[in-house]
Design a protein around this motif. Structure first.
Motif, short mmCIF file in Angstrom:
data_model
loop_
_atom_site.label_atom_id
_atom_site.label_comp_id
_atom_site.label_asym_id
_atom_site.label_seq_id
_atom_site.Cartn_x
_atom_site.Cartn_y
_atom_site.Cartn_z
N VAL A 1 36.52 -2.15 39.51
CA VAL A 1 36.63 -3.32 40.37
C VAL A 1 35.34 -3.37 41.20
CG1 VAL A 1 37.89 -4.51 42.20
CG2 VAL A 1 39.13 -3.18 40.47
N LEU A 2 34.55 -4.41 40.99
CA LEU A 2 33.23 -4.53 41.62
C LEU A 2 33.27 -5.60 42.69
CD1 LEU A 2 30.11 -4.02 41.71
CD2 LEU A 2 29.93 -5.74 39.89
N LYS A 3 32.79 -5.25 43.91
CA LYS A 3 32.66 -6.22 44.98
C LYS A 3 31.21 -6.24 45.45
CE LYS A 3 32.73 -6.13 49.24
NZ LYS A 3 31.69 -7.19 49.44
N PRO A 4 30.44 -7.24 45.03
CA PRO A 4 29.04 -7.31 45.47
C PRO A 4 28.91 -7.85 46.89
CG PRO A 4 29.54 -9.17 44.07
CD PRO A 4 30.79 -8.32 44.11
N SER A 5 27.72 -7.73 47.43
CA SER A 5 27.45 -8.29 48.75
C SER A 5 27.64 -9.81 48.73
CB SER A 5 26.01 -7.98 49.17
OG SER A 5 25.63 -8.74 50.30
N PRO A 6 28.28 -10.37 49.77
CA PRO A 6 28.41 -11.83 49.84
C PRO A 6 27.07 -12.54 50.04
CG PRO A 6 29.24 -10.80 51.85
CD PRO A 6 28.96 -9.69 50.89
N LYS A 7 26.01 -11.77 50.28
CA LYS A 7 24.69 -12.37 50.42
C LYS A 7 23.92 -12.42 49.10
CE LYS A 7 24.28 -11.01 55.27
NZ LYS A 7 23.50 -10.29 56.30
N ALA A 8 24.49 -11.81 48.05
CA ALA A 8 23.82 -11.83 46.75
C ALA A 8 24.84 -11.86 45.62
CB ALA A 8 22.90 -10.62 46.61
N PRO A 9 25.76 -12.84 45.63
CA PRO A 9 26.80 -12.84 44.61
C PRO A 9 26.42 -13.50 43.28
CG PRO A 9 27.19 -14.61 46.16
CD PRO A 9 25.96 -13.88 46.64
N LEU A 10 25.48 -14.45 43.32
CA LEU A 10 25.20 -15.24 42.12
C LEU A 10 24.56 -14.41 41.02
CD1 LEU A 10 25.24 -17.94 40.65
CD2 LEU A 10 23.05 -18.50 41.76
N SER A 11 23.57 -13.62 41.37
CA SER A 11 22.89 -12.80 40.36
C SER A 11 23.84 -11.77 39.77
CB SER A 11 21.65 -12.13 40.94
OG SER A 11 21.97 -11.38 42.10
N VAL A 12 24.74 -11.21 40.59
CA VAL A 12 25.72 -10.25 40.08
C VAL A 12 26.71 -10.96 39.15
CG1 VAL A 12 27.55 -8.63 40.69
CG2 VAL A 12 25.47 -8.74 42.07
N HIS A 13 27.12 -12.17 39.52
CA HIS A 13 28.00 -12.96 38.65
C HIS A 13 27.37 -13.16 37.28
CE1 HIS A 13 30.63 -16.15 37.25
NE2 HIS A 13 29.60 -16.99 37.18
N LYS A 14 26.10 -13.52 37.26
CA LYS A 14 25.40 -13.74 35.99
C LYS A 14 25.25 -12.43 35.22
CE LYS A 14 22.90 -17.91 37.41
NZ LYS A 14 23.31 -18.77 36.27
N PHE A 15 25.04 -11.34 35.93
CA PHE A 15 24.98 -10.03 35.30
C PHE A 15 26.32 -9.69 34.63
CE2 PHE A 15 26.05 -5.49 36.18
CZ PHE A 15 25.29 -4.91 35.18
N ILE A 16 27.41 -9.94 35.32
CA ILE A 16 28.74 -9.66 34.77
C ILE A 16 29.01 -10.54 33.56
CG2 ILE A 16 31.23 -9.79 35.23
CD1 ILE A 16 29.85 -7.36 36.46
N GLU A 17 28.60 -11.80 33.61
CA GLU A 17 28.75 -12.67 32.44
C GLU A 17 28.06 -12.06 31.22
OE1 GLU A 17 29.11 -17.30 33.83
OE2 GLU A 17 27.12 -16.41 33.92
N ALA A 18 26.87 -11.52 31.43
CA ALA A 18 26.14 -10.90 30.33
C ALA A 18 26.85 -9.66 29.82
CB ALA A 18 24.72 -10.54 30.79
#
Length: 479
Positions: free
Chosen positions: A182-199
């Motif tokens: 279960v991954l919770k990224p920083s709310p200040k950098a969520p978009l790049s992590v979202h795209k990483f998870i999609e990949a």
């Protein structure tokens, strides 16, 4: 990729829970710290989302544990391929939401793909050991082995300063070891992590093995929930201490802060040291746990070194993060820049001298070099997390080694010297997670064991070492 891009429509981030994409009832804005426009809308995860994510991760434990190492390795190699294919898109998102220079974001995504490949290699190297039972009369005639098994569910909380690379340093080892996440990224950098998870999900990850939550509201329950077996956190010392106090008997890995001590001895390669210190003080706008902050320089070379550092600082290009010519972008937001500006101002008011620096422009700060600082100034004894460094002269280095060992911090330090005796003395006597000889405190390679001691944390990151932490030993004795 052209500068600006402020007119791009905001992107929509969704949670991934139990193999399904999910929206949230509430969303938060993610803003570009350089241009001020809205980059994305981030879901704010609810207690129900948290409950569903933990149930999904719990349910995926068996599938992950039963997956042979070679299959986990192949899955991670496929994930690395997908991340590499999407490098430009992920990097662009990172720069837009964090203000990081695009050239650094691209490098980070490339490194991230490499981290997943290192994890793939380690997935087939998870070893135990033979225990020589015949070393005692009681054990004679028996066979003993220590075997390693996945811990179960890993809760990972990641920061904004290297959002994708540090997510990979938690996700990759967790999957390589046969855990769910279960991954919770920083709310200040969520978009790049979202795209990483999609990949990553394109690699064919078992349903429920990778789940994402967003926003800070769910973090306290995430770390405390009994369905979580291991907590991995990268962030500030105060938050790290809160986590350590609240997790109970769970095992944790905490990668926290430091004050970036780097020594430049009289026999050092002065030019190389000056370039590295200047650039590693302001790289990522100084937002690194091991960023060069306190540079201790032998009195004999102080003047020459100081001049060289100032020249190098003058050559570094600050500006629009989306411009490939820019080497240093902004801090994560204007509040962060105001905080660092305040630390610098208080130091100047207490007698420090600024050799380089200047006015803040929104979230952007110029590189700052201070001299005549005192050990009790916050700019020296607290983590700056901004593009500023101090230069402090010394005659006898041993006292400084002792002071660092006695301080609350112990992440990494660097020392420039051609003396093998001095290098060995530093390694043996400085109580810290790493000593980098002829490199700064900020040097890191992704396969190495990275982490600190004392208030700087516990546990080590690096695929092999994280996998060791994310597995548990079980003794097998055959009578």
């Amino acid at each position: 990729m052209s500068p600006g891009n402020s007119t791009t429509a905001p992107e929509h981030i969704r949670m991934h829970i139990g193999g399904q994409w999910r929206d949230a009832e509430q969303v938060a804005q993610v803003k570009n710290p350089y241009a001020g426009n809205i980059v994305a809308h981030m879901p704010v995860s609810s207690p129900r989302d948290l409950d569903d994510a933990l149930n999904a991760a719990r349910g995926a434990r068996a599938a992950m544990a039963d997956m042979p190492g070679y299959e986990r390795a192949a899955m991670l190699q496929r994930a690395a391929d997908q991340v590499a294919k999407r490098a430009e898109d992920i990097a662009r998102a990172m720069s837009l939401e964090t203000g990081k220079a695009l050239r650094d974001s691209l490098l980070e995504v490339q490194r991230t793909s490499g981290v997943l490949r290192l994890c793939a290699e380690e997935a087939v190297r998870i070893q135990g050991e033979h225990v020589p039972m015949d070393a005692s009369a009681l054990g004679a005639g028996k066979i003993g082995m220590v075997m390693r098994f996945p811990v179960g569910v890993v809760a990972a909380i990641t920061p904004f300063n290297a959002p994708v690379n540090l997510a990979a340093h938690k996700l990759g080892p967790a999957l390589a070891a046969g855990n769910s996440l279960v991954l919770k990224p920083s709310p200040k950098a969520p978009l790049s992590v979202h795209k990483f998870i999609e990949a990553v999900l394109e690699a064919g990850v078992p349903e429920g093995a990778v789940n994402t939550l967003y926003g800070d509201a769910v973090a306290p329950q995430l770390i405390c929930d009994p369905r979580v077996d291991f907590v991995s956190f990268t962030g500030s010392i105060p938050v790290g201490k809160i986590i350590r106090d609240r997790v109970g008997m769970k095992r944790v890995a905490l990668e926290l802060g430091g004050v970036g001590p780097t020594f430049v001895h009289r026999d050092a390669n002065l030019k190389a040291a000056a370039i590295a210190c200047a650039r590693n003080a302001v790289g990522l706008a100084g937002q690194s746990c091991v960023s060069v902050q306190n540079v201790f320089v032998h009195q004999a070379i102080l003047e020459e070194f100081t001049e060289a550092v100032c020249r190098e600082m003058d050559s570094i290009r600050f500006g629009d993060p989306m411009d490939m010519a820019t080497e240093v972008g902004t801090l994560i937001d204007e509040q962060a820049a105001i905080r660092v500006e305040g630390m610098i101002t208080r130091a100047l008011e207490s007698g420090a001298t600024a050799l380089r620096g200047g006015a803040r422009a929104g979230a952007q700060l110029p590189g700052t070099i201070l001299t005549n600082v005192k050990s009790n100034m916050s700019i020296v004894c607290d983590e700056i997390f901004g593009p500023a460094m101090s230069i402090q002269p010394y005659e006898q280095v041993e006292a400084l080694f002792s002071a660092i060992s006695d301080s609350p911090y112990g992440l990494q330090c660097g020392i420039y010297t051609n003396s093998l005796d001095l290098a060995l003395k530093a390694i043996k006597t400085i109580r810290t997670g790493g000593v980098i000889v002829n490199g700064t405190s900020r040097w890191r390679s992704d396969q190495m064991p990275y982490g600190g001691v004392k208030d700087s944390g516990m546990g080590r990151e690096g695929p092999k070492y994280s996998i060791r932490d994310m597995t548990e030993e079980r003794l097998f004795v055959l009578n």
